[in-house]
Design an enzyme around this catalytic site. Sequence first.
Site, PDB file in Angstrom:
ATOM      1  N   LYS A  34       0.779   4.877   6.914  1.00 30.84           N
ATOM      2  CA  LYS A  34       0.721   4.790   6.088  1.00 30.84           C
ATOM      3  C   LYS A  34       0.712   6.636   5.699  1.00 30.84           C
ATOM      4  O   LYS A  34       1.609   7.324   6.544  1.00 30.84           O
ATOM      5  CB  LYS A  34      -1.136   5.627   5.765  1.00 30.84           C
ATOM      6  CG  LYS A  34      -1.908   3.884   6.552  1.00 30.84           C
ATOM      7  CD  LYS A  34      -2.227   3.156   4.715  1.00 30.84           C
ATOM      8  CE  LYS A  34      -2.662   2.427   4.821  1.00 30.84           C
ATOM      9  NZ  LYS A  34      -2.892   1.576   3.573  1.00 30.84           N
ATOM     10  N   SER A  70       1.156  -1.296  -0.241  1.00 28.59           N
ATOM     11  CA  SER A  70      -0.105  -0.165  -0.235  1.00 28.59           C
ATOM     12  C   SER A  70       0.681   1.515   0.295  1.00 28.59           C
ATOM     13  O   SER A  70       0.729   2.554  -0.336  1.00 28.59           O
ATOM     14  CB  SER A  70      -0.934   0.020   1.229  1.00 28.59           C
ATOM     15  OG  SER A  70      -0.095  -0.656   2.724  1.00 28.59           O
TER      16      SER A  70
END
Length: 272
Positions: free
Chosen positions: A113, A36
């Site tokens: 993230k 990701s």
Amino acid sequence: MWASIKETVKTVVYALLIAGVFRTFLFQPFWIPSGSMKETLLIGDFLFVNKMAYGYSYASCPSIIIPAIGLDVDAEDFCGAFKGSNERLFGSEPERGDVVVFRHPVTGRDFIKRLIGLPGDTVQMRDGQIILNGETVPQTQAGLFSETMERQGSQGSLPRCSNGAVGLGAECLKQRHTETLPNGVSYSVLNIGDRDLDSTGVFTVPEGQYFFMGDNRDNSSDSRVPQVSRGVGFVPYEDIVGRADRIMFSSAGRSLLAFWTWRSDRFFKAVE
């Protein structure tokens, strides 16, 4: 004989205590399990999370997960009594663009993230670009990101490609852009193609919470999807674990121990 055994036990106990203090208050090891955050972070990157960067909350307590023996002790099991205040000891605010490890607000699993939205910000995606507080975050074309179509990491996941369904061993491509936030932080983002999350409604980040996104935009479960839809949603300040500053080493194989698969260009590489 017994004196020797006693000394050995004491040594082991002291070593465990030192390791526990190191992991709780200073740095936590983290192995990147998914794609990701490509190309900033690759599957198999091993790094230490800087817990001193933002101060300490219940999320600073260690989690011990060893599936092979059924061990799953969560940070909340250790320090759950401190959860709920959304405050931090020696706390400091994360900065926009930081790569952050945080606990999923519902499942408690660690995620990593990039921080996009601060408390009070409005965030929207429109045709693959971020609209931050009403202004488009600029992107410039930066060629293609290439990797081999092969199973990656311990999960054996396959990459997704913008050049269609390619066979094992073939070249898998993604469009690459350089994105620059208002505070000057620049990084690469990847695009596979048109996806539902390329355009969203407007999110208003509540006080005491943050909005995160993956750099591999079309392969990231992040704040664009609310928790009720099994996404991440907004992340409270207290759920932040720390900042990812530097990759220690990286394995392109299925195990960190497969040293012959370590990527020579990623030793002590700064996370940007």
